[in-house]
Design a protein around this motif. Sequence first.
Motif, short mmCIF file in Angstrom:
data_model
loop_
_atom_site.label_atom_id
_atom_site.label_comp_id
_atom_site.label_asym_id
_atom_site.label_seq_id
_atom_site.Cartn_x
_atom_site.Cartn_y
_atom_site.Cartn_z
N MET A 1 10.57 9.06 8.30
CA MET A 1 10.03 8.58 9.57
C MET A 1 8.96 7.51 9.34
SD MET A 1 11.65 10.20 11.91
CE MET A 1 10.62 9.87 13.34
N PRO A 2 9.10 6.35 9.99
CA PRO A 2 8.05 5.34 9.90
C PRO A 2 6.89 5.70 10.83
CG PRO A 2 9.80 4.56 11.32
CD PRO A 2 10.26 5.89 10.78
N LYS A 3 5.69 5.31 10.42
CA LYS A 3 4.50 5.52 11.26
C LYS A 3 3.71 4.24 11.43
CE LYS A 3 0.40 8.44 11.74
NZ LYS A 3 -0.41 9.53 11.14
N ALA A 4 3.76 3.37 10.43
CA ALA A 4 2.97 2.14 10.47
C ALA A 4 3.74 1.03 9.76
CB ALA A 4 1.62 2.35 9.82
N ARG A 5 3.22 -0.17 9.85
CA ARG A 5 3.83 -1.30 9.15
C ARG A 5 3.44 -1.26 7.68
NH1 ARG A 5 2.78 -6.86 12.24
NH2 ARG A 5 4.32 -7.47 10.69
N GLU B 61 0.84 -1.19 0.00
CA GLU B 61 0.00 0.00 0.00
C GLU B 61 0.88 1.24 0.00
OE1 GLU B 61 -3.10 0.42 -0.38
OE2 GLU B 61 -4.07 -1.49 0.03
N LYS B 62 0.50 2.27 -0.76
CA LYS B 62 1.40 3.39 -1.07
C LYS B 62 1.69 4.33 0.10
CE LYS B 62 -1.49 4.19 -4.40
NZ LYS B 62 -2.22 4.83 -5.53
N ALA B 63 0.75 4.50 1.02
CA ALA B 63 0.86 5.59 2.00
C ALA B 63 2.12 5.48 2.86
CB ALA B 63 -0.39 5.61 2.88
N GLU B 64 2.37 4.32 3.44
CA GLU B 64 3.52 4.21 4.36
C GLU B 64 4.87 4.31 3.65
OE1 GLU B 64 5.67 3.99 7.88
OE2 GLU B 64 3.61 4.58 7.42
N PRO B 65 5.09 3.61 2.54
CA PRO B 65 6.36 3.81 1.82
C PRO B 65 6.58 5.26 1.41
CG PRO B 65 5.26 1.85 1.00
CD PRO B 65 4.29 2.54 1.91
N MET B 66 5.53 5.93 0.92
CA MET B 66 5.68 7.32 0.49
C MET B 66 5.99 8.23 1.68
SD MET B 66 2.67 7.50 -2.39
CE MET B 66 2.90 9.23 -2.74
N ARG B 67 5.35 7.97 2.84
CA ARG B 67 5.65 8.75 4.03
C ARG B 67 7.13 8.63 4.40
NH1 ARG B 67 2.43 6.40 7.17
NH2 ARG B 67 0.71 7.89 7.08
N ARG B 68 7.65 7.41 4.33
CA ARG B 68 9.05 7.21 4.71
C ARG B 68 10.00 7.85 3.71
NH1 ARG B 68 9.48 1.13 7.39
NH2 ARG B 68 7.43 1.16 8.43
#
Length: 272
Positions: free
Chosen positions: A226-230, A214-221
């Motif tokens: 900074m990581p926020k979720a798995r 899913e795009k949201a977490e890789p893009m955030r990092r």
Amino acid sequence: MKILFLGDVMGRAGRAAVKDRLPQLRKDWALDFVVINGENASNGMGLSGEHAKGLFEAGADCVTLGDHAFDQKDMMQHIGQDSRIIRPINYAHGNVPGRGFRVFEARGGRKVLVMQVLGQVFMKRPFDDPFSAVDRVLKAHPRGGMVQASIIDVHCEATSEKMGMGHFCDGRASLVVGTHTHVPTADTQILPGGTAFQADAGMCGDYNSVIGMEKAEPMRRFITGMPKARFTPALGEATLSGVYIETDDKTGAATRIEMVRQGGRLSQSGPE
């Protein structure tokens, strides 16, 4: 012989695509042997025994693994109970369960060697020299002699290392194909010695994603560091990505190779 190799199965979407599409492809393309890389089939990290069973029920003859081979704990035992599952051959330490290669029997009694090796460039874990490991097995199982076809799954990051392995095995293997990066390369070819090659087969997963996640977490990092979720596997319709080859039973040389992309978002291709 007609052989299909499918790249890394990514989570539930990849498993569903294999289940839905592979049985018909076996019929339509009259496949003699199917290899699937399954190392991301269980929630994107490793392969469980249950999910391995599902891939075989869908029509796989062999399932290869990779650097996530034992992320699912039950695979430590399951791989010893199912010799159709192949883990990397070049672990740097002993007492690793399972096997890194096997000679299978395809339709009509023909013999197919399947081997997997992990690369070293940009890979985190320590592994022995992949070229020496492959060389030993190929010398013991000559193409067109002891086996009618030989398939090498090169699981690594660098396309240069995969290309190097392709040329190293040219004239000795029927197919050298890369896995691990989840993005299909456009260098599908038959090398001068009759070895079919593609630097990466791509994935069997949802390409509306970041390599299947899913795009949201890789893009955030990427943006914040900074990581926020798995990471979680994307669940949209998956594309089956891989390669189709035909080989000469007498010599083991590849006579045809086609990029395979079936279903999902990518432009479609295959041996139609």
